[in-house]
Design a protein around this motif. Structure first.
Motif, PDB file in Angstrom:
ATOM      1  N   LYS A 176       0.733  37.898  49.812  1.00 17.88           N
ATOM      2  CA  LYS A 176       1.671  38.634  49.570  1.00 17.88           C
ATOM      3  C   LYS A 176       1.240  40.495  49.534  1.00 17.88           C
ATOM      4  CE  LYS A 176       4.581  35.211  49.535  1.00 17.88           C
ATOM      5  NZ  LYS A 176       4.747  34.306  48.549  1.00 17.88           N
ATOM      6  N   PHE A 177       0.323  40.696  49.088  1.00 15.50           N
ATOM      7  CA  PHE A 177      -0.260  42.134  48.846  1.00 15.50           C
ATOM      8  C   PHE A 177      -1.332  42.487  49.352  1.00 15.50           C
ATOM      9  CE2 PHE A 177       2.636  40.549  45.334  1.00 15.50           C
ATOM     10  CZ  PHE A 177       3.747  40.949  45.433  1.00 15.50           C
ATOM     11  N   PRO A 194       9.489  28.307  46.856  1.00 17.51           N
ATOM     12  CA  PRO A 194       8.440  29.068  47.442  1.00 17.51           C
ATOM     13  C   PRO A 194       7.318  28.129  47.907  1.00 17.51           C
ATOM     14  CG  PRO A 194       8.054  29.021  45.302  1.00 17.51           C
ATOM     15  CD  PRO A 194       9.307  28.086  45.327  1.00 17.51           C
ATOM     16  N   LEU A 195       6.652  28.557  48.879  1.00 24.49           N
ATOM     17  CA  LEU A 195       5.318  27.886  49.359  1.00 24.49           C
ATOM     18  C   LEU A 195       4.129  28.693  49.173  1.00 24.49           C
ATOM     19  CD1 LEU A 195       6.613  26.604  52.801  1.00 24.49           C
ATOM     20  CD2 LEU A 195       6.055  25.276  50.904  1.00 24.49           C
ATOM     21  N   PRO A 196       3.654  28.443  47.760  1.00 22.41           N
ATOM     22  CA  PRO A 196       2.576  29.470  47.511  1.00 22.41           C
ATOM     23  C   PRO A 196       1.482  29.618  48.494  1.00 22.41           C
ATOM     24  CG  PRO A 196       2.574  27.489  46.194  1.00 22.41           C
ATOM     25  CD  PRO A 196       3.505  27.260  47.103  1.00 22.41           C
ATOM     26  N   ALA A 197       0.978  30.803  48.483  1.00 25.31           N
ATOM     27  CA  ALA A 197      -0.133  31.082  49.430  1.00 25.31           C
ATOM     28  C   ALA A 197       0.296  31.264  50.936  1.00 25.31           C
ATOM     29  CB  ALA A 197      -1.515  30.416  49.188  1.00 25.31           C
ATOM     30  N   THR A 198       1.497  31.189  51.140  1.00 23.85           N
ATOM     31  CA  THR A 198       2.087  31.468  52.397  1.00 23.85           C
ATOM     32  C   THR A 198       3.304  32.552  52.297  1.00 23.85           C
ATOM     33  OG1 THR A 198       4.287  30.034  52.316  1.00 23.85           O
ATOM     34  CG2 THR A 198       2.193  28.876  52.607  1.00 23.85           C
ATOM     35  N   GLY A 199       3.861  33.008  53.266  1.00 21.58           N
ATOM     36  CA  GLY A 199       4.682  33.974  53.418  1.00 21.58           C
ATOM     37  C   GLY A 199       6.164  33.393  53.438  1.00 21.58           C
ATOM     38  N   GLN A 200       6.285  31.884  53.091  1.00 21.66           N
ATOM     39  CA  GLN A 200       7.448  31.460  53.483  1.00 21.66           C
ATOM     40  C   GLN A 200       8.280  30.885  52.300  1.00 21.66           C
ATOM     41  OE1 GLN A 200       4.966  30.435  55.771  1.00 21.66           O
ATOM     42  NE2 GLN A 200       6.053  31.947  56.873  1.00 21.66           N
ATOM     43  N   PHE A 201       9.731  31.163  52.125  1.00 21.78           N
ATOM     44  CA  PHE A 201      10.344  30.697  50.969  1.00 21.78           C
ATOM     45  C   PHE A 201      11.367  29.833  51.679  1.00 21.78           C
ATOM     46  CE2 PHE A 201       8.837  34.759  49.558  1.00 21.78           C
ATOM     47  CZ  PHE A 201       8.735  34.437  48.272  1.00 21.78           C
ATOM     48  N   LEU A 202      11.520  28.405  51.174  1.00 20.22           N
ATOM     49  CA  LEU A 202      12.405  27.537  51.906  1.00 20.22           C
ATOM     50  C   LEU A 202      13.778  27.920  51.409  1.00 20.22           C
ATOM     51  CD1 LEU A 202      10.636  24.080  51.216  1.00 20.22           C
ATOM     52  CD2 LEU A 202      10.538  25.431  53.256  1.00 20.22           C
ATOM     53  N   LEU A 203      14.674  28.080  52.265  1.00 24.10           N
ATOM     54  CA  LEU A 203      16.175  28.549  51.802  1.00 24.10           C
ATOM     55  C   LEU A 203      17.159  27.596  51.580  1.00 24.10           C
ATOM     56  CD1 LEU A 203      17.686  31.239  51.656  1.00 24.10           C
ATOM     57  CD2 LEU A 203      18.065  30.815  54.150  1.00 24.10           C
ATOM     58  N   SER A 204      17.926  27.748  50.518  1.00 17.05           N
ATOM     59  CA  SER A 204      19.084  27.046  50.223  1.00 17.05           C
ATOM     60  C   SER A 204      20.342  28.021  50.127  1.00 17.05           C
ATOM     61  CB  SER A 204      19.021  26.113  49.138  1.00 17.05           C
ATOM     62  OG  SER A 204      20.160  25.315  48.915  1.00 17.05           O
ATOM     63  N   LYS A 213      11.597  48.637  47.052  1.00 13.24           N
ATOM     64  CA  LYS A 213      12.287  48.061  48.008  1.00 13.24           C
ATOM     65  C   LYS A 213      13.404  46.806  47.284  1.00 13.24           C
ATOM     66  CE  LYS A 213      11.786  50.206  52.010  1.00 13.24           C
ATOM     67  NZ  LYS A 213      10.660  49.571  52.848  1.00 13.24           N
ATOM     68  N   THR A 214      14.670  46.726  47.675  1.00 17.19           N
ATOM     69  CA  THR A 214      15.461  45.784  47.037  1.00 17.19           C
ATOM     70  C   THR A 214      16.010  44.778  48.190  1.00 17.19           C
ATOM     71  OG1 THR A 214      16.280  47.216  45.287  1.00 17.19           O
ATOM     72  CG2 THR A 214      17.672  45.177  45.956  1.00 17.19           C
ATOM     73  N   THR A 215      15.714  43.426  48.221  1.00 13.82           N
ATOM     74  CA  THR A 215      16.083  42.514  49.005  1.00 13.82           C
ATOM     75  C   THR A 215      17.398  41.999  48.489  1.00 13.82           C
ATOM     76  OG1 THR A 215      14.011  42.372  49.940  1.00 13.82           O
ATOM     77  CG2 THR A 215      15.611  40.601  50.526  1.00 13.82           C
ATOM     78  N   THR A 216      18.489  41.850  49.226  1.00 10.46           N
ATOM     79  CA  THR A 216      19.891  41.252  48.799  1.00 10.46           C
ATOM     80  C   THR A 216      20.172  39.923  49.510  1.00 10.46           C
ATOM     81  OG1 THR A 216      20.581  43.515  48.068  1.00 10.46           O
ATOM     82  CG2 THR A 216      22.026  41.802  48.071  1.00 10.46           C
ATOM     83  N   TYR A 260      14.361  28.675  56.078  1.00  4.17           N
ATOM     84  CA  TYR A 260      13.326  29.380  55.700  1.00  4.17           C
ATOM     85  C   TYR A 260      13.417  31.073  55.661  1.00  4.17           C
ATOM     86  CZ  TYR A 260      10.326  29.698  59.723  1.00  4.17           C
ATOM     87  OH  TYR A 260       9.974  30.033  61.027  1.00  4.17           O
ATOM     88  N   LEU A 261      12.684  31.861  54.785  1.00  2.00           N
ATOM     89  CA  LEU A 261      12.807  33.256  54.737  1.00  2.00           C
ATOM     90  C   LEU A 261      11.226  33.441  54.945  1.00  2.00           C
ATOM     91  CD1 LEU A 261      15.474  34.411  52.294  1.00  2.00           C
ATOM     92  CD2 LEU A 261      15.427  34.437  54.678  1.00  2.00           C
ATOM     93  N   ASP A 262      10.846  34.838  55.584  1.00  2.00           N
ATOM     94  CA  ASP A 262       9.511  35.230  55.513  1.00  2.00           C
ATOM     95  C   ASP A 262       9.623  36.292  54.368  1.00  2.00           C
ATOM     96  OD1 ASP A 262       7.977  33.661  57.300  1.00  2.00           O
ATOM     97  OD2 ASP A 262       8.762  34.966  59.031  1.00  2.00           O
ATOM     98  N   TRP A 263       8.265  36.563  54.252  1.00  5.15           N
ATOM     99  CA  TRP A 263       7.928  37.708  53.087  1.00  5.15           C
ATOM    100  C   TRP A 263       8.312  39.045  53.623  1.00  5.15           C
ATOM    101  CZ3 TRP A 263       7.305  38.786  48.578  1.00  5.15           C
ATOM    102  CH2 TRP A 263       6.648  39.809  48.175  1.00  5.15           C
ATOM    103  N   ASP A 264       8.307  39.235  55.028  1.00  7.75           N
ATOM    104  CA  ASP A 264       8.515  40.366  55.625  1.00  7.75           C
ATOM    105  C   ASP A 264       9.994  40.841  55.134  1.00  7.75           C
ATOM    106  OD1 ASP A 264       6.474  40.746  57.086  1.00  7.75           O
ATOM    107  OD2 ASP A 264       7.287  40.329  59.316  1.00  7.75           O
TER     108      ASP A 264
END
Ligand SMILES: *[C@@H]1O[C@H](CO)[C@@H](O)[C@H](O)[C@H]1NC(C)=O
Ligand SMILES: *[C@@H]1O[C@H](CO)[C@@H](O)[C@H](O)[C@H]1NC(C)=O
Ligand SMILES: *[C@@H]1O[C@H](CO)[C@@H](O)[C@H](O)[C@H]1NC(C)=O
Ligand SMILES: *[C@@H]1O[C@H](CO)[C@@H](O)[C@H](O)[C@H]1NC(C)=O
Ligand SMILES: *[C@@H]1O[C@H](CO)[C@@H](O)[C@H](O)[C@H]1NC(C)=O
Ligand SMILES: *[C@@H]1O[C@H](CO)[C@@H](O)[C@H](O)[C@H]1NC(C)=O
Ligand SMILES: *[C@@H]1O[C@H](CO)[C@@H](O)[C@H](O)[C@H]1NC(C)=O
Ligand SMILES: *[C@@H]1O[C@H](CO)[C@@H](O)[C@H](O)[C@H]1NC(C)=O
Ligand SMILES: *[C@@H]1O[C@H](CO)[C@@H](O)[C@H](O)[C@H]1NC(C)=O
Length: 817
Positions: free
Chosen positions: A443-444, A713-723, A739-742, A777-781
């Protein structure tokens, strides 16, 4: 982070939002008022409801005589209060942790010498509210706790990082208000080598002792320094003083050496004060309690620097402001949402920030200027959801925790796994600092300089875990030699250095740890290592026995199983350690664990424990249809165990079978069934029938918060499974990106009460106005960019991930991350 710089982006966000939307949106400025601290405070929830800062070391709260007083408190009114101690953990198992240095007020004793100072003699009930539920007259909000004892003494507590401030308000009838300091009663009666003395001129009490750790073999020393002050009047010297031993206060003694003969484990000091000379005003006595793991002198200097003026209201306001700033980084729309859901969300977010605790400056083991975080209890519990949630809104604390872990590796040789009260605790499965460091770096990696994290040190710490076998891998590190030699942990290997147990669980966890390392290596441009560790991440398949079936599960074929050195498989009944285990075995550390599994059944780990390569898991299970029906079998036959971390991802696994609607419904049913805002509102030991064992409340809190946010979340990846979120919108402000993500749920029509059906299924996703490749899923981007994510909701549970080639969430075997 100042309040000002946090509010600025919100002001902007609100402007944008009102421009693009007709509904009004108001930001929640006092999220602390939405936190219910009493959730899970009885019935084995072990949740701490007292006063603390975010990640504060001091956690000051009431202790009760309930059987499960791991966090001190119990909300059932029939338990007695026994003291107000300075340190606790929240939601842990093992033995009672910390619970040190209890203070106790006496409204009246027949005489100084007859004050019943021992824990059993002094305890009293709390006042009871006439609210029909017989609740005790206790109140708590972030940074503050109060209670009215049946002795009509009002107790109020607040805290800074290493200091507690107590206020005892005595009834007008109290002519001889007294306060005892209990130096030796931890929650385990484990103290040895106590010291304790008082100064009759200043009322200062100093003390300390050696105590047993809660979940490991070690002992630690801790110290306190207590000062008193009248609230609004001059307190004066104590009118009587002395040390006590059990029920015997000895007047005018000043040092426990004068009474201690080595066979009593209850020791402390007792002071009597004159009441407020203005008899129209209450007698309120402030007690400032510094704590240190270094020395009693340091306990005093911590207290003097953190609360120089004994300002109770100021300390309380500052604590609340810190909580509000942190919790306010996540904002939810509340229109059409039950108040209980909003409360559950902010309460869960709150519990995400109790542990680990910032013990910087209090590490007795080595000197370092790096941060030192303790109460890592345990990484096994927290790597899945707690740190990924911190990634979204609290990277600065996350970075400090990571620096602390790296510093532990530099000094001890391996990353910490479980840790409490400065001592190593028992590891549960693998070495789960690996995915935590992996999560941080994925992530960082572009912000490591700003966050003061050394990428080189981080990577070296991971390599030490992966390659070097520690002398005792029950306490930290991995069973690295066997892992490298066999590519699984064999069942019949009696390896010196740790218990031969949990071999299947360890195989799966070492594989995931190696996946995290391969992710870091890739970002560092170290392709050779990245390939090497990605290969090792595939080792989970080495313990897959394709022939195993399960009674009552027609069509279910193949399970993770123990495997011998010679390559043949052992057999563990797939139901083992589940609630349908015919032998009712336990899979905890206290069991002679010969079955290969830790805190979960083969059924559970065989469907959930390979986040890095679910596609391969589906292939092993015989394809998509088999995978979906196996998931249904797990739920329908009640193998899903909400109390246990290995189960946490299961409701979201339907995503990988291209049935995200089923994930949405299952995860919502889990919330409806197992989580609420009552004192029993956490799934606790009532669900696990075989052993009362509790999870880090931060692990449960962050898991619930993610479910309510509509992500996993999937730790150590950029992905969040989305619902879909439980709110018409949810926004995460990330201070490191400013930054704010909405996430906006278009067509939000509220949440089905039982989690079934509703207009909650994600039909399509747009990011910053453009169609997004996946509904799954969403990406960390997205979070780095500070995007606006718009979800289109439908009541059709048959939704899919989308048509794009990468619409399904990634897996190693289908191209990777
Ligand atoms: C953060 O962003 C806001 C606008 O989104 C801007 O006004 C502010 O100056 C930024 N703060 C920093 C520290 O860059
Ligand atoms: C305790 O008593 C005080 C004074 O009567 C009252 O104001 C307060 O609300 C009561 N409850 C708690 C939890 O402090
Ligand atoms: C307390 O003060 C008195 C009088 O000043 C002094 O004699 C005594 O030594 C002091 N006691 C301690 C413990 O400092
Ligand atoms: C840390 O430094 C202090 C001051 O030099 C010293 O007294 C102490 O022993 C050191 N602690 C350790 C664990 O080395
Ligand atoms: C990083 O270290 C510098 C220098 O010690 C300090 O000023 C800064 O606040 C630190 N930043 C963070 C995020 O810890
Ligand atoms: C493999 O090892 C196991 C355990 O030591 C043993 O029971 C089994 O007979 C061995 N099988 C073969 C084929 O050698
Ligand atoms: C809250 O959840 C607990 C634990 O799952 C359950 O025992 C209790 O009945 C629930 N209470 C309400 C009001 O739903
Ligand atoms: C959930 O609630 C809906 C609406 O009240 C009801 O029709 C449905 O039968 C319930 N489902 C379950 C599984 O309880
Ligand atoms: C993030 O922003 C970059 C640069 O503006 C853009 O190329 C990328 O598509 C964005 N990613 C997402 C997921 O929004």
């Amino acid at each position: 982070m100042t309040l000002h710089s946090f509010l600025a982006p919100f002001a902007l966000w609100i402007t944008l939002f009102t421009l693009t939307s007709t509904s009004t949106s108001q930001s929640i400025t006092d999220p602390a008022s939405l936190v219910n601290l009493f959730i899970g405070t009885t019935n084995g929830g072990h949740v701490f409801p007292g006063a603390t800062l975010p990640h504060g070391m001091v956690k000051v709260g009431m202790d009760t005589d309930s059987p499960e007083n791991h966090a001190g408190y119990d909300a059932e009114p029939y338990y007695h209060a026994t003291g107000f101690s300075q340190l606790h953990d929240s939601g842990t198992g093992g033995a009672v942790p910390l619970s040190l240095f209890k203070l106790w007020p006496f409204a009246s004793c027949s005489s100084f010498e007859k004050c019943p100072t021992s824990i059993d003699s002094r305890k009293v009930l709390r006042k009871i509210l006439k609210n029909g539920e017989r609740s005790p007259d206790d109140f708590a909000s972030p940074g503050y706790f109060s209670s009215n004892l049946s002795t009509s003494i009002r107790v109020e507590l607040t805290a800074t990082r290493r200091t507690a401030l107590h206020r005892y308000t005595f009834p007008a009838s109290s002519k001889t208000p007294r306060i005892a300091v209990d130096i030796t009663n931890d929650g385990q009666m484990s103290s040895t080598d106590p010291i304790g003395y008082l100064d009759p001129n200043t009322s200062r009490v100093m003390g300390g002792a050696s105590f047993a750790a809660s979940f490991g073999p070690g002992r630690y020393r801790a110290y306190t320094c207590v000062d008193f002050k009248g609230d609004g009047y001059h307190l004066g010297k104590p009118t009587e003083y002395g040390v006590w031993l059990a029920d015997y206060p000895v007047k005018e003694s000043t040092n426990i050496n004068q009474v201690y003969f080595g066979f009593v484990d209850q020791l402390g000091t007792l002071l009597t004060f004159a009441p407020n000379p203005d008899r129209n005003k209450p007698t309120s006595i402030l007690a400032r309690v510094g704590v240190s793991f270094i020395s009693p002198e340091q306990a005093c200097s911590n207290a003097e620097s953190e609360i120089p003026d004994f300002n109770f209201e100021g300390t309380q306001a500052s604590a609340r402001a810190q909580w509000n700033e942190l919790l306010g980084r996540v904002q939810v729309g509340t229109k059409g949402v039950d108040k209980e859901v909003v409360e559950l969300f902010y309460s869960s977010l709150y519990r995400t920030h109790i542990s680990p605790a910032d013990y910087t400056g209090e590490n007795p083991l080595w000197n370092s200027t790096e941060p030192y975080y303790d109460s890592l209890y345990c990484n096994w519990d927290t790597y899945r959801t707690l740190y990924p949630l911190m990634s979204l809104h609290d990277p600065v604390n996350f970075a400090r925790i990571v620096r602390g872990m790296i510093n532990i590796q530099k000094n001890e040789g391996w990353l910490p796994e479980c840790r409490g009260a400065t001592q190593q605790h028992y590891i549960q499965g693998g070495s789960n600092a690996d995915p935590i460091l992996g999560e941080f770096f994925v992530k960082f990696h572009d912000q490591v300089n700003a966050l003061n994290v050394s990428a080189t040190d981080l990577y070296n710490a991971l390599l030490a875990d992966a390659e070097k076998q520690p002398p005792n891998w029950n306490l930290q590190g991995r069973q690295a030699n066997a892992w490298k030699k066999y590519n699984y942990i064999p069942q019949d290997l009696y390896d010196a250095g740790g218990a031969s147990s949990k071999q299947v669980s360890r195989t799966l966890e070492h594989a995931f740890g190696d996946f995290a390392i391969s992710q870091v290596a890739k970002l560092l441009g170290n392709d050779a290592d990245s390939v090497k560790y990605a290969q090792r991440a595939g080792n989970f398949a080495n313990v897959w026995n394709p022939t195993v079936t399960v009674p009552g599960g027609p069509g279910v074929l193949g399970m993770m199983q123990p495997r011998f050195i010679n390559g043949t498989f052992g057999f563990t009944d797939p139901r083992h350690c589940s609630i349908h285990d015919p032998t009712m075995a336990t899979c905890y550390l206290n069991a002679a664990n010969r079955d290969g599994f830790y805190e979960s059944s083969p059924i559970v780990v065989s469907i959930s424990y390979v986040p890095q390569d679910t596609a391969k898991l589906i292939e092993l299970q015989g394809g998509n249809e088999k995978f979906i029906s196996r998931l249904d079998f797990v739920f329908d036959q009640n193998y899903f165990d909400s109390t246990d971390e290995p189960s946490q991802q299961i409701p979201f696994m339907y995503h990988y079978g291209n049935r995200p609607g089923l994930s949405t419904q299952r995860s919502r049913q889990v919330i409806a069934q197992y989580f609420n805002t009552s004192i029993r509102g956490l799934p606790g030991n009532d669900v696990i029938y075989f052993l009362p064992y509790v999870k880090s409340s931060g692990a449960m809190g962050s898991y619930a918060a993610f479910y309510l946010a509509g992500m996993y979340p999937l730790p150590a990846t950029g992905q969040f499974l989305l619902s879909s979120p439980y709110f018409p919108r949810i926004a995460f402000f990330n201070p490191i990106f400013n930054k704010t993500t909405t996430i906006i749920a278009n067509g939000f029509k509220g949440n089905p009460a039982n989690g079934t059906g509703g207009s909650v299924f994600v039909k399509s996703v747009k990011i910053d106005g453009l169609p997004w490749k996946s509904n799954c899923y969403l990406d960390w981007d997205t979070f780095r960019n500070g995007s606006t994510v718009e979800l289109e909701l439908t009541d059709d549970i048959g939704v899919a991930c989308g048509e794009a080639p990468d619409a399904l969430p990634p897996s190693l075997s289908t191209g990777g991350f």
